[in-house]
Design a protein around this motif. Sequence first.
Motif, mmCIF file in Angstrom:
data_model
loop_
_atom_site.group_PDB
_atom_site.id
_atom_site.type_symbol
_atom_site.label_atom_id
_atom_site.label_comp_id
_atom_site.label_asym_id
_atom_site.label_seq_id
_atom_site.Cartn_x
_atom_site.Cartn_y
_atom_site.Cartn_z
ATOM 1 N N PRO A 39 0.419 -1.132 0.024
ATOM 2 C CA PRO A 39 0.485 0.395 -0.049
ATOM 3 C C PRO A 39 0.858 1.283 0.387
ATOM 4 N N VAL A 40 0.401 2.272 -1.110
ATOM 5 C CA VAL A 40 1.608 2.916 -0.496
ATOM 6 C C VAL A 40 1.108 3.944 0.348
ATOM 7 N N GLY A 103 9.123 -2.962 -3.465
ATOM 8 C CA GLY A 103 9.840 -1.364 -3.220
ATOM 9 C C GLY A 103 10.602 -1.389 -2.236
ATOM 10 N N TYR A 104 11.233 -2.403 -1.487
ATOM 11 C CA TYR A 104 12.413 -2.577 -0.495
ATOM 12 C C TYR A 104 13.458 -3.404 -1.327
ATOM 13 N N THR A 105 13.576 -2.906 -2.214
ATOM 14 C CA THR A 105 14.321 -3.582 -2.699
ATOM 15 C C THR A 105 14.757 -2.727 -4.486
ATOM 16 N N ILE A 106 15.703 -2.309 -4.085
ATOM 17 C CA ILE A 106 15.976 -1.474 -5.742
ATOM 18 C C ILE A 106 17.733 -1.320 -5.994
ATOM 19 N N VAL A 107 17.622 -1.481 -7.253
ATOM 20 C CA VAL A 107 19.240 -1.710 -7.525
ATOM 21 C C VAL A 107 19.525 -0.395 -8.442
ATOM 22 N N THR A 275 7.116 -4.118 -9.548
ATOM 23 C CA THR A 275 6.510 -3.398 -8.531
ATOM 24 C C THR A 275 5.297 -2.377 -8.549
ATOM 25 N N PRO A 276 4.452 -2.134 -7.523
ATOM 26 C CA PRO A 276 3.016 -1.902 -8.076
ATOM 27 C C PRO A 276 3.853 -0.061 -8.125
ATOM 28 N N ALA A 277 3.013 0.413 -9.301
ATOM 29 C CA ALA A 277 3.384 1.404 -10.116
ATOM 30 C C ALA A 277 2.675 3.124 -9.145
ATOM 31 N N ASP A 278 2.464 2.773 -8.560
ATOM 32 C CA ASP A 278 2.061 3.366 -6.794
ATOM 33 C C ASP A 278 3.703 3.330 -6.394
ATOM 34 N N VAL A 279 3.801 2.317 -6.566
ATOM 35 C CA VAL A 279 5.374 2.373 -4.899
ATOM 36 C C VAL A 279 6.416 3.302 -6.066
#
Length: 338
Positions: A39-40, A103-107, A275-279
């Motif tokens: 949830p964003v 959204g909790y792991t990005i690169v 990854t959800p667009a809102d995130v």
Amino acid sequence: MRVFTTMRGVVWGKVLLGALALAGMSPGHAQAPARTATPVADYPNRPITIVVPFAAGTTTDQTGRFLAKHITDATRQPVIVQNLPGAEGFIGLQHVLRQPADGYTIVIGSNTTHAANVSLFKKLPYDPVRDFVPVTGIIIGGVTLVVRPDSPYNNVQDLVADARKQPGKLSFGWGNSSSRSGGEVLKELTGINILSVPYKALTTAITDVIGGQITMVFGDAPAVMPLVRAGKLKALGVSTTSRMPGYEDIPTIAEQGIKGYQASGWLAVFAPKGTPADVVAKLNAIIVPIMRTPEAATFFGQNAWKPFPGTPQELAQFQQREIQRWAELVKSAGIEQQ
């Protein structure tokens, strides 16, 4: 976005945009786990991990740590920088694709991992377009052509003239796609025959220039300029279209008679597919203001990098142009795929 190298009178940055049909994914592609929505309104409500697919101390690593600090300041959530170097970024990217797309792991991707590798390798264990969602650009910059301080070359024309007298005798080392493109574009625009020497790390190539094993290297400013200032290397030119901030005493390669010369490197934030667009939009809204601060301009400007934040759509279009740019370079330069 605007970058880009001119080759044989064709400005790569003006190539026709459009969907780039990449080859179907091979069985070797990382299989992503089941995706769960975040949830964003609650995002982020726990620590975020920024994966850096290159070693500690590199520009990518320094960028990740800058972002981590400022994302923590903005969200009050801890941000962990995880270095997973090796195999041209493959190890780090495959790790990201094994994590939930929440959204909790990005690169932090680069011109190497998310553009050049498409054309430099026959088969990739990931798809830089299908497997990742663009978040925002971070920084963009050029490379500096350096030689030994006792080198007989005092400018690019000296070097080119000698290369023409001694085909195949001069050499350039490279440890990433930016340093490689610097040499390949020089070869392409001047027609000189200089030996391309690959290294696992740019630092090793720089060491071999100092030691006299190779003639030159095109290096990122953070890696080579401290050595230039210390008198251990001599800078002949920079690959950008205008002189680099803080290094205005070093002329561009283009202004030294190599018309149309330009080569660039860049870093950007990507999230795993799903990854959800809102995130993604929330991540963009967190990172873009950070990269537009005077502090970001100063921090990256001291190493001749410029922030280039934007929308996910702008990064996607930019990435497609860069993929096309590398496809043209690999073809025209006759670079053999690995």
